[in-house]
Design a protein around this motif. Structure first.
Motif, PDB file in Angstrom:
ATOM      1  N   LYS A 136       0.826  -1.206   0.000  1.00 32.74           N
ATOM      2  CA  LYS A 136       0.000   0.000   0.000  1.00 32.74           C
ATOM      3  C   LYS A 136       0.865   1.262   0.000  1.00 32.74           C
ATOM      4  N   ASP A 137       2.117   1.101  -0.431  1.00 29.68           N
ATOM      5  CA  ASP A 137       3.009   2.260  -0.494  1.00 29.68           C
ATOM      6  C   ASP A 137       3.282   2.564  -1.954  1.00 29.68           C
ATOM      7  N   VAL A 138       3.232   3.836  -2.307  1.00 29.22           N
ATOM      8  CA  VAL A 138       3.409   4.244  -3.698  1.00 29.22           C
ATOM      9  C   VAL A 138       4.780   3.835  -4.240  1.00 29.22           C
ATOM     10  N   ASN A 139       5.789   3.757  -3.348  1.00 31.97           N
ATOM     11  CA  ASN A 139       7.137   3.415  -3.797  1.00 31.97           C
ATOM     12  C   ASN A 139       7.280   1.954  -4.226  1.00 31.97           C
ATOM     13  N   ASP A 140       6.294   1.110  -3.860  1.00 31.58           N
ATOM     14  CA  ASP A 140       6.341  -0.288  -4.281  1.00 31.58           C
ATOM     15  C   ASP A 140       5.962  -0.451  -5.744  1.00 31.58           C
ATOM     16  N   TRP A 141       5.358   0.575  -6.341  1.00 32.57           N
ATOM     17  CA  TRP A 141       4.722   0.418  -7.642  1.00 32.57           C
ATOM     18  C   TRP A 141       5.331   1.330  -8.690  1.00 32.57           C
ATOM     19  N   VAL A 142       5.221   0.903  -9.943  1.00 31.22           N
ATOM     20  CA  VAL A 142       5.513   1.779 -11.072  1.00 31.22           C
ATOM     21  C   VAL A 142       4.157   2.217 -11.620  1.00 31.22           C
ATOM     22  N   VAL A 143       3.805   3.471 -11.420  1.00 37.21           N
ATOM     23  CA  VAL A 143       2.494   3.954 -11.854  1.00 37.21           C
ATOM     24  C   VAL A 143       2.559   4.305 -13.335  1.00 37.21           C
ATOM     25  N   GLU A 144       1.648   3.683 -14.114  1.00 32.40           N
ATOM     26  CA  GLU A 144       1.678   3.912 -15.564  1.00 32.40           C
ATOM     27  C   GLU A 144       0.854   5.114 -15.966  1.00 32.40           C
ATOM     28  N   GLY A 145      -0.258   5.322 -15.319  1.00 36.33           N
ATOM     29  CA  GLY A 145      -1.114   6.451 -15.669  1.00 36.33           C
ATOM     30  C   GLY A 145      -2.537   6.171 -15.272  1.00 36.33           C
ATOM     31  N   PRO A 146      -3.430   7.163 -15.452  1.00 34.43           N
ATOM     32  CA  PRO A 146      -4.819   6.975 -15.058  1.00 34.43           C
ATOM     33  C   PRO A 146      -5.494   5.871 -15.850  1.00 34.43           C
ATOM     34  N   ARG A 147      -6.332   5.111 -15.193  1.00 28.69           N
ATOM     35  CA  ARG A 147      -7.068   4.054 -15.870  1.00 28.69           C
ATOM     36  C   ARG A 147      -8.279   4.670 -16.562  1.00 28.69           C
ATOM     37  N   LYS A 148      -8.571   4.138 -17.752  1.00 26.85           N
ATOM     38  CA  LYS A 148      -9.722   4.652 -18.487  1.00 26.85           C
ATOM     39  C   LYS A 148     -11.004   4.100 -17.849  1.00 26.85           C
ATOM     40  N   ILE A 149     -11.862   5.009 -17.449  1.00 30.41           N
ATOM     41  CA  ILE A 149     -13.122   4.616 -16.811  1.00 30.41           C
ATOM     42  C   ILE A 149     -14.249   5.118 -17.693  1.00 30.41           C
ATOM     43  N   ASP A 150     -15.283   4.302 -17.811  1.00 28.55           N
ATOM     44  CA  ASP A 150     -16.442   4.683 -18.607  1.00 28.55           C
ATOM     45  C   ASP A 150     -16.996   6.018 -18.115  1.00 28.55           C
ATOM     46  N   LYS A 151     -17.298   6.893 -19.063  1.00 30.90           N
ATOM     47  CA  LYS A 151     -17.756   8.236 -18.712  1.00 30.90           C
ATOM     48  C   LYS A 151     -19.041   8.205 -17.896  1.00 30.90           C
ATOM     49  N   LYS A 152     -19.871   7.185 -18.137  1.00 28.10           N
ATOM     50  CA  LYS A 152     -21.158   7.119 -17.447  1.00 28.10           C
ATOM     51  C   LYS A 152     -20.991   6.648 -16.010  1.00 28.10           C
ATOM     52  N   SER A 153     -19.855   6.059 -15.690  1.00 29.02           N
ATOM     53  CA  SER A 153     -19.651   5.512 -14.356  1.00 29.02           C
ATOM     54  C   SER A 153     -19.540   6.633 -13.328  1.00 29.02           C
ATOM     55  N   VAL A 154     -20.027   6.345 -12.127  1.00 31.41           N
ATOM     56  CA  VAL A 154     -19.974   7.338 -11.052  1.00 31.41           C
ATOM     57  C   VAL A 154     -18.523   7.605 -10.650  1.00 31.41           C
ATOM     58  N   ILE A 155     -17.625   6.675 -10.994  1.00 28.79           N
ATOM     59  CA  ILE A 155     -16.214   6.867 -10.648  1.00 28.79           C
ATOM     60  C   ILE A 155     -15.636   8.060 -11.411  1.00 28.79           C
ATOM     61  N   SER A 156     -16.203   8.370 -12.588  1.00 32.79           N
ATOM     62  CA  SER A 156     -15.722   9.510 -13.358  1.00 32.79           C
ATOM     63  C   SER A 156     -16.278  10.836 -12.845  1.00 32.79           C
ATOM     64  N   ALA A 157     -17.260  10.771 -11.918  1.00 28.00           N
ATOM     65  CA  ALA A 157     -17.894  12.004 -11.455  1.00 28.00           C
ATOM     66  C   ALA A 157     -16.896  12.895 -10.732  1.00 28.00           C
TER      67      ALA A 157
END
Lengths: 323, 188
Positions: free
Chosen positions: A277-298
């Motif tokens: 759960k630490d950012v340093n453990d990961w290589v972040v590639e970029g934002p994940r594409k989420i469907d525009k209709k999804s509440v996650i995009s709100a």
């Protein structure tokens, strides 16, 4: 083999099911599925949400099939004509199926951690009705912790059996299954055993409702407040390709990547899911594409797309050469 | 061509003797000022006098308790996602055994803050709320001298058990009927 679904004809190999053929076409033709999971052998045929009408069985036998069939487990025959959203009978039946699925569902979405990415929520929103006509009491079970990291809310379960197949096929040794029968059946381990092997966390991702949830994320946040980021790490046990759900630089939870049918692309191990759960453990590639209709995009005002569309460094170089 | 009829042509002509004294103009102006003393005042002496409010006036928020005095809010986050000004933040907590009389459901809002400087009082939060927990009332947000004081926490938002805020006028008959429907699990 030729099959026509909602007036769209497609050529498919032998042994393809109607649902798989519809997914090859894509779009509105695809029937919804709650229990079918293409990566788990034997799944499907339980929830009945993918029922379709077969108007013509095959080229040799042009009679329609007498009843609606489950598209996830019916193989295609040459010259078959299938009606999904073009048939009113299918839409009406699907509405009733949603009502059946909701009979014992507690509808505690404001409390549930799955809300916002729940298949049952989407399904009832699209096909169902707001109210329920069921007046009798719902099935109630105590909440169980199966293992350190997984919480089982049997109240919310729709008995799709996906988690049972996932555990059976991803790991060796059967640790949980379905006890009892009919209305009394419940997902359980043998006498409150814990499910703890390297890939057990995947039951959280295959669960279409909030019956199996991540205890490390329990009530921490809501999915629409978090930003999903594609990331990977060198993992000795799994592919290490995950989605990090972040708020600022803090990782709230880690899940596997899911495709447009909410199916896991690659199963990930418990170490990636629960411990990193630490950012340093990961290589972040970029934002994940989420469907525009999804509440996650709100409320994400910036477009969720891969970073560095305009390269500012390049721009400066061009300007200097012009001088 | 002019867009309005209020344009005036400016002239540079010399004042007459009477105009150059300014006295008639001064008296005319003072008469206008004096006459306002006897006119009906447009302001009221708030807070001693209060104007009538519309029953659906959107003022200071309240977080309601249910009939048994338990907090209704379950920190579902729908008000915060509906808020166009992003004024609402919350942290959820899990109800511990023994707290059943304090919180209605197994999850509750440990921290619930509204930034009143950001809030535009649109009422989307009360519309989004599935638990009938947040309402805008016909009370005004008191003035403060520090910016921090405008961030209202649960201490200012949750209604005290002995001083309930009446919001029944703000709910339509349809909503009141819905709340009595025992088929809806959150009403039971």
């Amino acid at each position: 083999m030729q099959v026509t679904i909602d007036n769209i004809t497609i050529e498919v190999p032998e042994g393809t099911t109607i649902l798989q053929a519809a997914r090859m076409i894509g779009g509105d033709v695809v029937p919804p599925a709650m229990c079918y999971f293409s990566k788990l052998k034997g799944s499907g045929g339980k929830c009945r949400t993918c029922l379709v009408r077969v108007a013509k069985s095959s080229e040799k036998d042009p009679r329609p099939m007498p009843k609606l069939v489950a598209s996830c487990s019916t193989p295609v025959q040459h010259g078959m004509v299938v009606e999904n959203s073009t048939s009113q009978e299918v839409l009406d039946t699907r509405k009733s199926i949603v009502e059946f699925l909701l009979i014992n569902h507690p509808l505690d979405c404001p409390v549930c951690d799955q809300a916002g990415e729940c298949d049952l929520q989407n399904l009832s929103y699209e096909h169902g009705i707001e109210a329920t006509r069921y007046e009798e009491g719902r099935r109630e079970f105590p909440q169980i912790d199966i293992g350190e990291n997984i919480k089982l809310h049997m109240n919310r379960c729709i008995l799709c059996y996906r988690c049972v197949y996932a555990i059976n096929q991803l790991t060796d040794g059967r640790v949980h299954g379905v006890l009892y029968r009919g209305d009394a059946s419940e997902i359980s381990t043998f006498i409150k055993n814990s499910v703890d092997n390297e890939f057990s966390g995947n039951v959280i991702d295959v669960c279409p409702v909030g019956a199996l949830t991540d205890r490390t994320f329990r009530f921490k946040s809501r999915v629409w407040f978090l930003k999903p980021m594609d990331a990977h790490r060198d993992c000795p046990t799994c592919s290490g390709k995950t989605v990090l759900w972040m708020h600022g630089n803090e990782i709230y939870r880690v899940t596997s990547r899911k495709d447009q049918y909410a199916e896991v692309e690659e199963f990930i191990c418990n170490e990636c899911r629960f411990e990193k759960k630490d950012v340093n453990d990961w290589v972040v590639e970029g934002p994940r594409k989420i469907d525009k209709k999804s509440v996650i995009s709100a409320n994400h005002y910036e477009m969720l797309k891969k970073a560095a569309v305009i390269n500012p460094v390049k721009k400066v170089i061009v300007k200097e050469s012009e001088k | 061509m002019s867009l309005t009829n209020r344009s005036k042509v400016v002239s540079n002509k010399k004042f007459s003797f009477l105009e150059s004294l300014y006295l008639p103009a001064i008296f005319h102006g003072m008469f206008i000022t004096l006459s306002h003393l006897f006119k009906k005042k447009t302001t009221v002496r708030y807070p001693e006098v209060k104007r009538p409010f519309s029953p659906v006036y959107r003022g200071l928020h309240v977080l309601k308790r249910d009939d048994e005095g338990r907090e209704r809010c379950t920190a579902c986050g729908l008000c915060a996602v509906a808020c166009p000004a992003e004024a609402i933040t919350m942290v959820a907590g899990e109800r511990q055994p023994g707290e059943e009389k304090l919180y209605r459901e197994e999850k509750y809002a440990k921290v619930y803050e509204i930034n009143m400087l950001r809030c535009i009082f649109c009422g989307f939060c009360e519309e989004a709320c599935p638990k009938e927990a947040i309402f805008l009332t016909d009370r005004l947000v008191p003035s403060q001298t520090e910016r921090e004081d405008f961030i209202f926490g649960k201490d200012k938002l949750v209604e005290p058990v002995d001083q309930r805020v009446d919001v029944s006028k703000r709910q339509s008959q349809k909503v009141l009927d819905f709340k009595k429907d025992k088929n809806q699990r959150h009403n039971s």
